[in-house]
Design a protein around this motif. Structure first.
Motif, PDB file in Angstrom:
ATOM      1  N   VAL A 498       0.844  -1.208   0.000  1.00  0.00           N
ATOM      2  CA  VAL A 498       0.000   0.000   0.000  1.00  0.00           C
ATOM      3  C   VAL A 498       0.870   1.246   0.000  1.00  0.00           C
ATOM      4  CG1 VAL A 498      -1.661   1.316   1.357  1.00  0.00           C
ATOM      5  CG2 VAL A 498      -1.944  -1.149   1.105  1.00  0.00           C
ATOM      6  N   ALA A 499       1.939   1.245   0.810  1.00  0.00           N
ATOM      7  CA  ALA A 499       2.820   2.412   0.876  1.00  0.00           C
ATOM      8  C   ALA A 499       3.562   2.619  -0.444  1.00  0.00           C
ATOM      9  CB  ALA A 499       3.809   2.242   2.025  1.00  0.00           C
ATOM     10  N   TYR A 500       4.005   1.557  -1.066  1.00  0.00           N
ATOM     11  CA  TYR A 500       4.671   1.697  -2.370  1.00  0.00           C
ATOM     12  C   TYR A 500       3.705   2.233  -3.427  1.00  0.00           C
ATOM     13  CZ  TYR A 500       9.153  -0.478  -1.234  1.00  0.00           C
ATOM     14  OH  TYR A 500      10.409  -0.739  -0.723  1.00  0.00           O
ATOM     15  N   ASP A 501       2.452   1.821  -3.354  1.00  0.00           N
ATOM     16  CA  ASP A 501       1.457   2.346  -4.295  1.00  0.00           C
ATOM     17  C   ASP A 501       1.282   3.848  -4.113  1.00  0.00           C
ATOM     18  OD1 ASP A 501       1.021  -0.089  -5.458  1.00  0.00           O
ATOM     19  OD2 ASP A 501      -0.768  -0.573  -4.297  1.00  0.00           O
ATOM     20  N   ARG A 502       1.226   4.291  -2.865  1.00  0.00           N
ATOM     21  CA  ARG A 502       1.096   5.726  -2.605  1.00  0.00           C
ATOM     22  C   ARG A 502       2.314   6.476  -3.126  1.00  0.00           C
ATOM     23  NH1 ARG A 502       0.166   6.745   3.540  1.00  0.00           N
ATOM     24  NH2 ARG A 502       0.184   8.908   2.783  1.00  0.00           N
ATOM     25  N   ALA A 503       3.494   5.924  -2.881  1.00  0.00           N
ATOM     26  CA  ALA A 503       4.714   6.576  -3.364  1.00  0.00           C
ATOM     27  C   ALA A 503       4.750   6.617  -4.889  1.00  0.00           C
ATOM     28  CB  ALA A 503       5.937   5.836  -2.816  1.00  0.00           C
ATOM     29  N   GLN A 504       4.282   5.554  -5.531  1.00  0.00           N
ATOM     30  CA  GLN A 504       4.269   5.532  -6.998  1.00  0.00           C
ATOM     31  C   GLN A 504       3.333   6.608  -7.556  1.00  0.00           C
ATOM     32  OE1 GLN A 504       2.353   2.198  -8.766  1.00  0.00           O
ATOM     33  NE2 GLN A 504       3.242   2.507 -10.781  1.00  0.00           N
ATOM     34  N   ARG A 505       2.133   6.729  -6.952  1.00  0.00           N
ATOM     35  CA  ARG A 505       1.190   7.742  -7.425  1.00  0.00           C
ATOM     36  C   ARG A 505       1.749   9.155  -7.261  1.00  0.00           C
ATOM     37  NH1 ARG A 505      -2.574   4.199  -4.923  1.00  0.00           N
ATOM     38  NH2 ARG A 505      -2.601   5.478  -3.033  1.00  0.00           N
ATOM     39  N   GLU A 506       2.431   9.389  -6.142  1.00  0.00           N
ATOM     40  CA  GLU A 506       2.993  10.703  -5.922  1.00  0.00           C
ATOM     41  C   GLU A 506       4.117  10.997  -6.917  1.00  0.00           C
ATOM     42  OE1 GLU A 506       3.664  14.443  -4.372  1.00  0.00           O
ATOM     43  OE2 GLU A 506       1.949  13.089  -4.231  1.00  0.00           O
ATOM     44  N   ALA A 507       4.971  10.000  -7.187  1.00  0.00           N
ATOM     45  CA  ALA A 507       6.047  10.196  -8.165  1.00  0.00           C
ATOM     46  C   ALA A 507       5.476  10.432  -9.562  1.00  0.00           C
ATOM     47  CB  ALA A 507       6.973   8.977  -8.170  1.00  0.00           C
ATOM     48  N   ALA A 508       4.422   9.694  -9.918  1.00  0.00           N
ATOM     49  CA  ALA A 508       3.790   9.900 -11.224  1.00  0.00           C
ATOM     50  C   ALA A 508       3.147  11.287 -11.310  1.00  0.00           C
ATOM     51  CB  ALA A 508       2.749   8.811 -11.472  1.00  0.00           C
ATOM     52  N   ARG A 509       2.546  11.715 -10.204  1.00  0.00           N
ATOM     53  CA  ARG A 509       1.911  13.046 -10.209  1.00  0.00           C
ATOM     54  C   ARG A 509       2.932  14.144 -10.429  1.00  0.00           C
ATOM     55  NH1 ARG A 509       0.773  17.221  -6.977  1.00  0.00           N
ATOM     56  NH2 ARG A 509       2.004  16.393  -5.245  1.00  0.00           N
ATOM     57  N   ARG A 510       4.136  13.937  -9.936  1.00  0.00           N
ATOM     58  CA  ARG A 510       5.198  14.937 -10.098  1.00  0.00           C
ATOM     59  C   ARG A 510       5.948  14.771 -11.416  1.00  0.00           C
ATOM     60  NH1 ARG A 510       6.460  17.671  -5.384  1.00  0.00           N
ATOM     61  NH2 ARG A 510       5.389  16.906  -3.506  1.00  0.00           N
ATOM     62  N   GLY A 511       5.517  13.818 -12.241  1.00  0.00           N
ATOM     63  CA  GLY A 511       6.131  13.641 -13.555  1.00  0.00           C
ATOM     64  C   GLY A 511       7.419  12.838 -13.559  1.00  0.00           C
ATOM     65  N   ASP A 512       7.727  12.172 -12.470  1.00  0.00           N
ATOM     66  CA  ASP A 512       8.941  11.353 -12.384  1.00  0.00           C
ATOM     67  C   ASP A 512       8.590   9.917 -12.769  1.00  0.00           C
ATOM     68  OD1 ASP A 512      11.357  10.210 -11.848  1.00  0.00           O
ATOM     69  OD2 ASP A 512      11.551  10.979  -9.801  1.00  0.00           O
ATOM     70  N   GLY A 513       8.465   9.672 -14.076  1.00  0.00           N
ATOM     71  CA  GLY A 513       8.050   8.359 -14.554  1.00  0.00           C
ATOM     72  C   GLY A 513       9.042   7.264 -14.224  1.00  0.00           C
ATOM     73  N   ARG A 514      10.334   7.581 -14.260  1.00  0.00           N
ATOM     74  CA  ARG A 514      11.346   6.558 -13.980  1.00  0.00           C
ATOM     75  C   ARG A 514      11.211   6.030 -12.548  1.00  0.00           C
ATOM     76  NH1 ARG A 514      16.362   5.287 -16.076  1.00  0.00           N
ATOM     77  NH2 ARG A 514      17.865   4.444 -14.602  1.00  0.00           N
ATOM     78  N   ARG A 515      11.033   6.956 -11.608  1.00  0.00           N
ATOM     79  CA  ARG A 515      10.899   6.527 -10.225  1.00  0.00           C
ATOM     80  C   ARG A 515       9.568   5.840  -9.988  1.00  0.00           C
ATOM     81  NH1 ARG A 515      12.099  10.131  -4.797  1.00  0.00           N
ATOM     82  NH2 ARG A 515      12.270   8.351  -3.381  1.00  0.00           N
ATOM     83  N   ALA A 516       8.519   6.346 -10.641  1.00  0.00           N
ATOM     84  CA  ALA A 516       7.201   5.714 -10.491  1.00  0.00           C
ATOM     85  C   ALA A 516       7.254   4.273 -10.964  1.00  0.00           C
ATOM     86  CB  ALA A 516       6.158   6.503 -11.279  1.00  0.00           C
ATOM     87  N   PHE A 517       7.940   4.022 -12.063  1.00  0.00           N
ATOM     88  CA  PHE A 517       8.073   2.645 -12.555  1.00  0.00           C
ATOM     89  C   PHE A 517       8.803   1.776 -11.543  1.00  0.00           C
ATOM     90  CE2 PHE A 517      10.306  -0.771 -14.682  1.00  0.00           C
ATOM     91  CZ  PHE A 517       9.328  -1.301 -15.503  1.00  0.00           C
ATOM     92  N   GLN A 518       9.893   2.288 -10.988  1.00  0.00           N
ATOM     93  CA  GLN A 518      10.674   1.495 -10.027  1.00  0.00           C
ATOM     94  C   GLN A 518       9.852   1.160  -8.787  1.00  0.00           C
ATOM     95  OE1 GLN A 518      14.038   4.062  -9.439  1.00  0.00           O
ATOM     96  NE2 GLN A 518      15.182   3.228 -11.183  1.00  0.00           N
ATOM     97  N   LEU A 519       9.089   2.131  -8.298  1.00  0.00           N
ATOM     98  CA  LEU A 519       8.283   1.890  -7.108  1.00  0.00           C
ATOM     99  C   LEU A 519       7.178   0.870  -7.384  1.00  0.00           C
ATOM    100  CD1 LEU A 519       8.036   5.577  -5.882  1.00  0.00           C
ATOM    101  CD2 LEU A 519       9.258   3.727  -4.735  1.00  0.00           C
ATOM    102  N   GLY A 520       6.538   0.999  -8.551  1.00  0.00           N
ATOM    103  CA  GLY A 520       5.523   0.017  -8.919  1.00  0.00           C
ATOM    104  C   GLY A 520       6.112  -1.371  -9.098  1.00  0.00           C
ATOM    105  N   TYR A 521       7.335  -1.415  -9.626  1.00  0.00           N
ATOM    106  CA  TYR A 521       8.002  -2.704  -9.836  1.00  0.00           C
ATOM    107  C   TYR A 521       8.310  -3.374  -8.494  1.00  0.00           C
ATOM    108  CZ  TYR A 521      11.146  -6.103 -11.997  1.00  0.00           C
ATOM    109  OH  TYR A 521      11.743  -7.259 -12.436  1.00  0.00           O
ATOM    110  N   VAL A 522       8.736  -2.596  -7.491  1.00  0.00           N
ATOM    111  CA  VAL A 522       9.025  -3.161  -6.173  1.00  0.00           C
ATOM    112  C   VAL A 522       7.747  -3.712  -5.547  1.00  0.00           C
ATOM    113  CG1 VAL A 522       9.815  -2.635  -3.840  1.00  0.00           C
ATOM    114  CG2 VAL A 522      11.036  -1.704  -5.805  1.00  0.00           C
ATOM    115  N   ALA A 523       6.639  -2.953  -5.662  1.00  0.00           N
ATOM    116  CA  ALA A 523       5.364  -3.426  -5.095  1.00  0.00           C
ATOM    117  C   ALA A 523       4.940  -4.738  -5.741  1.00  0.00           C
ATOM    118  CB  ALA A 523       4.285  -2.362  -5.295  1.00  0.00           C
ATOM    119  N   ALA A 524       5.079  -4.831  -7.061  1.00  0.00           N
ATOM    120  CA  ALA A 524       4.726  -6.079  -7.752  1.00  0.00           C
ATOM    121  C   ALA A 524       5.678  -7.204  -7.363  1.00  0.00           C
ATOM    122  CB  ALA A 524       4.755  -5.860  -9.263  1.00  0.00           C
ATOM    123  N   SER A 525       6.944  -6.863  -7.131  1.00  0.00           N
ATOM    124  CA  SER A 525       7.930  -7.881  -6.759  1.00  0.00           C
ATOM    125  C   SER A 525       7.629  -8.468  -5.385  1.00  0.00           C
ATOM    126  CB  SER A 525       9.340  -7.289  -6.774  1.00  0.00           C
ATOM    127  OG  SER A 525       9.681  -6.853  -8.074  1.00  0.00           O
TER     128      SER A 525
END
Length: 935
Positions: A498-525
């Motif tokens: 849940v926390a990684y999902d929140r961090a991913q949404r915030e990174a995507a909102r700020r336009g940091d797609g690279r970090r958003a991908f990494q955070l989403g990848y960790v949550a899926a992992s």
């Protein structure tokens, strides 16, 4: 430390135990007794006693068990009892040391090995069961949440149903106490998780259930102890002297000690139960008030009694939870004036920090914690129970650091208008305080993780994550990532996701797609590591779609395919299969040239082929690159696809067209861009695989281009760099191509070399030659027949012929018999068929070929035998099948040959009525020709 003679110095026991946990045992280095002595010394000098809870087991609270030697025994009995007591003490110290080092497998194996002895005293047997239960509890506390449930069950089962007799009932009390303490430990852990988990209500419900059961069980044991104490008293009220044979029962002093410890654990259970309810609630006040009553009685004991000191700390804690801070402070000051031992002093310091926090004095609490802990680098963790006390103090200090960090962080995030009213120096001070307390909290968490073990590390990480997550304005991606990492290290994986999902949404909102991908990848992992295939597949697929231009997008999508494939393996339903197919197609549509895409093509083609979508599957097989590692599998599957296609749809003209196109495609691959006289100068693995597929397609379906195929096979076989394994597979196809080309005499020259190949490949050559169209030229027909005879005999007399199954051997013998017929050697063929009839009396091929052979002989006896054969074939063939019509034709032919024309015409007439098509135009023409010729 004296061990019982012959009890623990048995090398075979040590060997079995070490082998069970994967250690190597050397009898010349450390015998079993020396191993136990070493462990006991290490435990006594270095570690002492330790457990992650105040009482996760009955060891510490049951110390009375080692002081029950009774004066009424004879000297010999006293020696015997003392030896047993020493053995129990050695067990306890040894197992405590193993638990301290987290060697749970070894501890459990030791308990099982020793408990299997026949000469154990009741006391030692019960204590081993208790120690085993404690080991499983400690392992559960050290394990991730998903792995705890079976360990809790085993911990309870270890002390249940020990099968003690009525005279041994007092020792059963010890096992019952441990069973209650398992529930207490589980309830305490659930309560702690409720305080730091977003799913707190669920954990609170579990904690209440376990703690109530622990209270009930402990209360029952307390009443049973009181009943036994009453039974030990004489009518005058004085204690009755008891003599326990082989230490089978407890004396009055031991029961009184056990009674006090049960009262202590009951008070602890009530204290934890009270914390499961809201402040000021009646349930909370009731449970904590009952706990205070028990702790006050125990605190009134002698100052030197360890149980009294523990009770005084617990009493302060209960008063704090009741909101009576003045009474708690008064008790705390009294305790500090008594100069308590280190373990009690550490707990008292933790309570002082907590009281300051409850009073809202955050900075004062944090400063005190920092003063008490010092730099941490110079910490030499004491052994024994002080280790746990230090961990409790550090956890209280962490709460203070986090509260101070939160307070400074809140001041920093005030609205701009409010911050303008403050002095610049105050803003700088807040910023410095934020950094200071953040670093202090991080250092302390790292220290706890390094020094205090998994259980305390998880508590610290969970506490830090829960506190940060509860702050207002925590929509900073870095901070949310820290929260997620803390939850993950604490073993709270749902909260981490849940926390990684929140961090991913915030990174995507700020336009940091690279970090958003990494955070989403960790949550899926995380879901990947937990084996949750549905969730992992959905997360990996969604992430790959949203960031399909990311360098790792294709690899991420392949992980989604993997997990959906695992789900399909577990639940093979049509809906999941459809989703899997769509995911494969999506991968090829979005990333057609990504690494691994050829493997995806093979999977998709295989599934489409299974569904009968041959054209789509064939297209995918041909899209596999000839440079790919999957190319050889692709062309092999392509050839097998055509075989299935022709067998299932024999009249599909498109199939032959697809084969012709595939042959042109394979020919271009084999020839390559750089060649001389249409033959490659150098051969690749892909060209060799394509050549084998090309040979089979031309031989079995097109029957053209055979001379060209022979030229290519000769060139490839002559290449010095050709792998020997490939040559063994290619050489038989040269023989088949020569036979199909009509060069049976040339093929015969190579037949003897087949004996060097394995028997299965030689049988494949035989079957391929047998499927060739029958040559019209008698000489060519004779050459092919001789070729089949030679190959069949090689198969049947091969060195590995014993490895052939019954069906394979029967196929080889049937082909041999038919080749003898083709060569005109009818007598030998008849002998072979008669043997086959005996071994396979209902085999349709044998019946049909033997009946045809008898008909060819032409004598009346042969015709009658042929008629029996055709009738047998008719009975064992499906009505309306091609073989069934051929059997009917043979029956009519035999009747006509024997002069039974009326019978033959009647069968033919009935056949015309029931099956007007007569099996097709070709079969109808044969029937018409038969009856015209017989007139």
């Amino acid at each position: 430390m004296v061990s019982q003679p012959g009890e623990m110095n048995e090398p075979n026991v040590c060997r079995r135990l070490c082998r069970r946990i994967g250690w190597r045992y050397c009898s010349t280095h450390l015998p079993w007794r020396a191993l136990v002595r070493c462990w006991a010394i290490i435990v006594a000098v270095t570690w002492g006693t330790w457990s992650p809870f105040g009482a996760v087991g009955a060891s510490d609270s049951m110390a009375w068990a080692d002081d029950t030697a009774q004066q009424s025994r004879t000297p010999a009995a006293n020696v015997r009892i003392q030896r047993a007591a020493d053995a129990v003490e050695t067990d306890v110290r040894f197992l405590e040391g193993l638990r301290q080092r987290r060697l749970y497998a070894l501890a459990e194996a030791y308990c099982h090995e020793v408990a299997g002895r026949d000469d154990l005293t009741t006391r030692r047997r019960v204590r081993l069961a208790v120690e085993l239960s404690q080991t499983l509890v400690a392992q559960a506390l050290d394990s991730p949440p998903d792995a705890r449930a079976p360990l809790w069950k085993r911990a309870e089962a270890a002390v249940r149903d020990l099968g003690l007799s009525e005279t041994e009932g007092s020792w059963a009390l010890l096992a019952d106490v441990q069973a209650a303490l398992v529930r207490l430990a589980r309830g305490e852990l659930a309560r702690q998780m409720a305080a730091t988990s977003p799913d707190g209500q669920r954990h609170l419900g579990e904690a209440r259930q376990d703690l109530r059961e622990a209270v009930r069980q402990l209360d029952v044991v307390r009443q049973r102890i009181e009943a036994r104490l009453r039974g030990l008293a004489t009518p005058s009220g004085k204690p009755r002297a008891t003599v326990s044979k082989q230490n089978a029962t407890m004396d009055r002093n031991a029961l009184l000690s056990l009674q006090r410890h049960v009262q202590f654990e009951l008070a602890r259970a009530l204290a934890h139960l009270g914390q499961c309810f809201a402040p000021e609630s009646a349930d909370r006040i009731s449970a904590l008030s009952r706990a205070v009553e028990h702790f006050e009685r125990l605190a009134a004991l002698s100052t030197v009694d360890p149980l009294a000191r523990e009770s005084r700390v617990e009493l302060i804690r209960c008063l704090r939870f009741l909101g009576d801070r003045q009474a708690a402070l008064r008790r705390l000051e009294q305790l500090e004036r008594q100069s308590p031992p280190a373990a009690i002093a550490y707990r008292a310091q933790a309570e002082r920090i907590e009281l300051l926090l409850d009073a809202g004095k955050v900075n004062e609490a944090a400063v005190l914690a920092e003063k008490l802990l010092g730099t941490l680098e110079g910490d030499t963790s004491p052994a024994g129970e002080a280790t746990q006390a230090m961990a409790e103090r550090e956890l209280a200090a962490l709460r203070a650091y986090l509260a101070a960090w939160q307070q400074a962080h809140r001041q920093q995030r005030k609205p701009q208008k409010e911050r303008q009213k403050e002095q610049q120096s105050q803003e700088e001070q807040n910023a410095q305080q934020t950094v200071h307390w953040q670093k202090a909290a991080e250092r302390l968490v790292a220290h706890i993780a390094a020094r205090r073990g998994t259980y305390w590390a998880r508590r610290a990480e969970s506490l830090m994550a829960a506190n940060i997550a509860g702050w207002s304005g925590t929509e900073d991606a870095s901070l949310l990532t820290r929260i997620a990492e803390s939850y993950f290290r604490a073993g709270q994986f749902d909260e981490a996701v849940v926390a990684y999902d929140r961090a991913q949404r915030e990174a995507a909102r700020r336009g940091d797609g690279r970090r958003a991908f990494q955070l989403g990848y960790v949550a899926a992992s995380i879901e990947h590591q937990r084996g949750r295939h549905e969730a992992a597949a959905e997360r990996f697929a969604r992430l790959a779609r949203e960031y399909d231009d990311h360098p790792q997008a294709a690899q991420t999508h392949r992980l989604a395919i993997y997990h959906l494939g695992q789900l399909l393996r577990d639940q093979a339903d049509s809906q999941t299969l459809d989703r899997y197919l769509l995911l494969l197609e999506e991968h090829l549509a979005r990333w057609p040239g990504a690494p691994g895409s050829d493997e995806i093509r093979l999977r998709l083609a295989r599934l489409l082929e299974h569904r009968g979508q041959y054209a789509r599957a064939e297209k995918l097989y041909r899209q596999v690159s000839s440079e790919s590692e999957q190319f050889a599998r692709a062309v092999q599957r392509l050839v097998e696809l055509y075989e299935h296609w022709f067998n299932n749809q024999p009249h599909d003209r498109r199939a032959r067209q697809h084969v012709a196109e595939a042959v042109d495609w394979l020919d271009r691959i084999v020839t390559g861009p750089a060649s001389r006289h249409g033959v490659p100068d150098t051969w690749t693995d892909g060209q060799r695989a394509a050549l084998l597929a090309l040979a089979r397609l031309r031989v079995e379906w097109l029957h053209e281009g055979l001379r060209r195929t022979e030229q290519l096979l000769n060139a490839a076989l002559a290449e010095p760099m050709a792998p020997p394994e490939w040559k063994r597979r290619a050489f038989p196809w040269l023989i088949v191509v020569l036979a199909a080309e009509g060069a049976g005499d040339r093929a015969l020259r190579f037949v003897d070399q087949l004996a060097q190949n394995d028997v299965s490949s030689t049988l494949a050559v035989l079957e391929s030659v047998d499927r060739l169209p029958r040559p019209s030229d008698p000489k060519l027909r004779h050459d092919v027949a001789q070729l089949k005879q030679r190959v069949a005999r090689i198969v049947l007399h091969h060195a590995d012929a014993a490895s052939l199954d019954a069906n394979a051997r029967k196929r080889a013998e049937t082909i041999l018999a038919s080749s003898l017929v083709e060569a005109g050697r009818l007598d030998q063929a008849k002998q072979h068929y008669e043997r086959l009839r005996k071994s396979a009396p209902r085999d349709a091929d044998v019946l049909e070929q033997y009946a045809a052979l008898l008909a060819r002989e032409g004598s009346p006896d042969a015709w009658r035998a042929a008629l029996d054969g055709w009738r047998e074939l008719e009975r064992h063939s499906p009505a309306g099948s091609p073989r069934w019509f051929r059997a009917k034709y043979g029956i009519c032919q035999a009747h006509l040959a024997l002069g039974n024309r009326q019978r033959a015409e009647k069968i033919y007439s009935q056949l015309q009525v029931l099956h007007p098509s007569l099996g097709g135009a070709e079969m109808r023409a044969r029937f018409d020709q038969l009856f015209r010729a017989s007139r």
